[in-house]
Design a protein around this motif. Sequence first.
Motif, PDB file in Angstrom:
ATOM      1  N   ASP A  26       0.967  -1.459   0.041  1.00 22.40           N
ATOM      2  CA  ASP A  26       0.326   0.408  -0.041  1.00 22.40           C
ATOM      3  C   ASP A  26       1.188   1.203   0.036  1.00 22.40           C
ATOM      4  OD1 ASP A  26       0.926  -0.519   2.545  1.00 22.40           O
ATOM      5  OD2 ASP A  26      -0.663   0.367   2.954  1.00 22.40           O
ATOM      6  N   TYR A  27       1.654   1.692  -1.029  1.00 20.23           N
ATOM      7  CA  TYR A  27       2.849   2.784  -1.036  1.00 20.23           C
ATOM      8  C   TYR A  27       2.058   3.960  -0.763  1.00 20.23           C
ATOM      9  CZ  TYR A  27       6.198   5.813  -2.451  1.00 20.23           C
ATOM     10  OH  TYR A  27       7.676   7.017  -2.776  1.00 20.23           O
ATOM     11  N   ARG A  28       2.272   4.576   0.123  1.00 16.56           N
ATOM     12  CA  ARG A  28       2.163   6.059  -0.010  1.00 16.56           C
ATOM     13  C   ARG A  28       2.390   6.735  -0.349  1.00 16.56           C
ATOM     14  NH1 ARG A  28      -1.220   5.052   5.498  1.00 16.56           N
ATOM     15  NH2 ARG A  28      -2.037   2.530   4.392  1.00 16.56           N
ATOM     16  N   GLU A  29       2.989   8.297  -1.068  1.00 16.28           N
ATOM     17  CA  GLU A  29       3.839   9.062  -0.604  1.00 16.28           C
ATOM     18  C   GLU A  29       3.659  10.488  -1.015  1.00 16.28           C
ATOM     19  OE1 GLU A  29       7.533   8.807  -3.273  1.00 16.28           O
ATOM     20  OE2 GLU A  29       7.349  10.956  -2.842  1.00 16.28           O
ATOM     21  N   ARG A  30       3.511  10.771   0.388  1.00 16.32           N
ATOM     22  CA  ARG A  30       2.742  12.157   0.630  1.00 16.32           C
ATOM     23  C   ARG A  30       4.031  13.970   0.457  1.00 16.32           C
ATOM     24  NH1 ARG A  30       0.812  14.697   5.155  1.00 16.32           N
ATOM     25  NH2 ARG A  30       2.109  12.567   7.344  1.00 16.32           N
ATOM     26  N   ARG A  31       3.966  15.142  -0.019  1.00 14.72           N
ATOM     27  CA  ARG A  31       5.163  15.509   0.939  1.00 14.72           C
ATOM     28  C   ARG A  31       4.525  16.744   1.504  1.00 14.72           C
ATOM     29  NH1 ARG A  31       8.062  17.268  -3.876  1.00 14.72           N
ATOM     30  NH2 ARG A  31       7.297  15.467  -5.396  1.00 14.72           N
ATOM     31  N   LEU A  32       5.720  16.559   2.389  1.00 16.84           N
ATOM     32  CA  LEU A  32       5.932  18.103   3.187  1.00 16.84           C
ATOM     33  C   LEU A  32       6.588  19.307   3.261  1.00 16.84           C
ATOM     34  CD1 LEU A  32       6.799  15.233   6.048  1.00 16.84           C
ATOM     35  CD2 LEU A  32       4.256  15.817   5.497  1.00 16.84           C
ATOM     36  N   ALA A  33       6.857  19.948   4.438  1.00 17.04           N
ATOM     37  CA  ALA A  33       7.440  21.270   4.527  1.00 17.04           C
ATOM     38  C   ALA A  33       7.035  21.940   3.135  1.00 17.04           C
ATOM     39  CB  ALA A  33       8.520  21.095   4.583  1.00 17.04           C
ATOM     40  N   GLY A  34       5.703  22.648   2.791  1.00 20.75           N
ATOM     41  CA  GLY A  34       4.874  22.739   1.612  1.00 20.75           C
ATOM     42  C   GLY A  34       5.672  22.208  -0.258  1.00 20.75           C
ATOM     43  N   GLY A  35       5.683  21.383   0.367  1.00 26.91           N
ATOM     44  CA  GLY A  35       6.208  20.529  -0.850  1.00 26.91           C
ATOM     45  C   GLY A  35       7.808  19.664  -1.063  1.00 26.91           C
ATOM     46  N   TYR A  36       8.704  20.548   0.207  1.00 29.02           N
ATOM     47  CA  TYR A  36      10.185  20.542   0.214  1.00 29.02           C
ATOM     48  C   TYR A  36      10.231  19.151   0.827  1.00 29.02           C
ATOM     49  CZ  TYR A  36      11.517  24.780  -1.641  1.00 29.02           C
ATOM     50  OH  TYR A  36      11.336  25.962  -2.236  1.00 29.02           O
ATOM     51  N   LEU A  37       9.387  18.337   1.107  1.00 22.33           N
ATOM     52  CA  LEU A  37      10.121  16.968   1.347  1.00 22.33           C
ATOM     53  C   LEU A  37       8.983  15.224   1.134  1.00 22.33           C
ATOM     54  CD1 LEU A  37      10.621  17.809   5.240  1.00 22.33           C
ATOM     55  CD2 LEU A  37      12.502  17.651   3.626  1.00 22.33           C
ATOM     56  N   ARG A  38       9.592  15.218   0.820  1.00 21.63           N
ATOM     57  CA  ARG A  38       8.990  13.808   0.242  1.00 21.63           C
ATOM     58  C   ARG A  38       8.643  12.524   1.086  1.00 21.63           C
ATOM     59  NH1 ARG A  38      12.062  11.170  -5.427  1.00 21.63           N
ATOM     60  NH2 ARG A  38      10.259   9.596  -5.356  1.00 21.63           N
ATOM     61  N   LEU A  39       7.282  12.377   1.946  1.00 19.42           N
ATOM     62  CA  LEU A  39       7.304  10.909   2.928  1.00 19.42           C
ATOM     63  C   LEU A  39       6.876   9.860   2.483  1.00 19.42           C
ATOM     64  CD1 LEU A  39       7.577   9.784   5.664  1.00 19.42           C
ATOM     65  CD2 LEU A  39       5.228  11.169   6.736  1.00 19.42           C
ATOM     66  N   ALA A  40       7.897   8.740   2.077  1.00 21.58           N
ATOM     67  CA  ALA A  40       6.973   7.475   0.906  1.00 21.58           C
ATOM     68  C   ALA A  40       7.248   6.828   2.547  1.00 21.58           C
ATOM     69  CB  ALA A  40       7.720   7.222   0.440  1.00 21.58           C
ATOM     70  N   SER A  41       5.520   5.231   2.494  1.00 16.38           N
ATOM     71  CA  SER A  41       5.429   4.391   2.995  1.00 16.38           C
ATOM     72  C   SER A  41       5.219   3.454   2.694  1.00 16.38           C
ATOM     73  CB  SER A  41       4.796   5.193   4.612  1.00 16.38           C
ATOM     74  OG  SER A  41       3.632   5.239   4.512  1.00 16.38           O
ATOM     75  N   GLY A  42       5.376   2.215   3.641  1.00 17.95           N
ATOM     76  CA  GLY A  42       4.434   1.229   3.175  1.00 17.95           C
ATOM     77  C   GLY A  42       4.791  -0.080   3.895  1.00 17.95           C
ATOM     78  N   ARG A  43       3.414  -0.918   3.578  1.00 16.45           N
ATOM     79  CA  ARG A  43       3.506  -2.341   4.812  1.00 16.45           C
ATOM     80  C   ARG A  43       4.484  -3.193   3.253  1.00 16.45           C
ATOM     81  NH1 ARG A  43      -2.226  -2.995   4.331  1.00 16.45           N
ATOM     82  NH2 ARG A  43      -1.897  -5.206   3.528  1.00 16.45           N
ATOM     83  N   ILE A  44       4.673  -4.009   4.339  1.00 21.73           N
ATOM     84  CA  ILE A  44       5.578  -4.413   3.580  1.00 21.73           C
ATOM     85  C   ILE A  44       5.187  -6.352   3.647  1.00 21.73           C
ATOM     86  CG2 ILE A  44       7.784  -5.714   3.523  1.00 21.73           C
ATOM     87  CD1 ILE A  44       7.740  -3.055   2.857  1.00 21.73           C
ATOM     88  N   GLU A  45       4.858  -6.933   2.675  1.00 29.86           N
ATOM     89  CA  GLU A  45       4.024  -8.507   2.968  1.00 29.86           C
ATOM     90  C   GLU A  45       5.474  -9.825   2.396  1.00 29.86           C
ATOM     91  OE1 GLU A  45       1.694  -9.321   4.792  1.00 29.86           O
ATOM     92  OE2 GLU A  45       0.068  -6.982   4.751  1.00 29.86           O
TER      93      GLU A  45
END
Length: 211
Positions: free
Chosen positions: A192-211
């Motif tokens: 369930d890979y998700r990616e969102r931006r923080l800090a006005g778009g300057y940071l990429r926060l990516a996460s996901g569940r590993i099976e």
Amino acid sequence: MTDARRFYARWARLYDALARLPGVRSWRAAAVNALALSPGDAVVEMGCGTGANLPHARRAVRPEGRVIGLDATRAMLERARGRGDADLLQADAVRPPIAVPVDGLLATFVAGMFADPAAVVDRWCDLVRPGGRAAFLHFAPSDRAWARPPNAAYRAFVWLSSTDKQRPGEVATGHQRRVDAAHDRLRERAVDYRERRLAGGYLRLASGRIE
Ligand SMILES: C[S@@+](CC[C@H](N)C(=O)[O-])C[C@H]1O[C@@H](n2cnc3c(N)ncnc32)[C@H](O)[C@@H]1O
């Protein structure tokens, strides 16, 4: 010692001050939240540096959980001591000597430093128990006109910490390509890979569940 480690050994004190600025805390909390940790969980941070994320991880897993911070640079780890009541390990995150399956794996501002980030991310994902999560946080330069000062600061930082003696722009482009490769591999490995931006778009926060 590699040039990157020499850089961090030399600048550990300044890095620590910057890494724990009040404005940076919410990004770190968001990265740990993306792991969806529960009390009692085991969490590993690769390239934990001076341990700015470790107290957030400790809060999430509570006293009964386990927090492990791994970094190659002794001077950085010395500053991490006592933070988040973590077990600190001086080791190479490219081949981390972690034997136990972990519930959460965190890496912030690290993946762009590896020659083959996809292979490293594969090894990291192999450490995560099925159903556990991984989260990465990295700088994301912007091509908007108003983004020039932060982009320049990013390029300078990457250049200073790099072994590469090319021009700063080229070094930063290579760094960014490696960050992309790390995030792409997490996208392939996670359900369930998700990616969102923080800090006005300057940071990429990516996460996901590993099976
Ligand atoms: C930009 S700092 C990030 C530190 C921390 N994650 C943070 O968010 O503040 C990069 C860190 O990666 C560590 N590092 C670089 N290469 C490494 C490797 N091969 N294995 C372990 N740590 C490494 C450096 O020592 C440094 O502490």
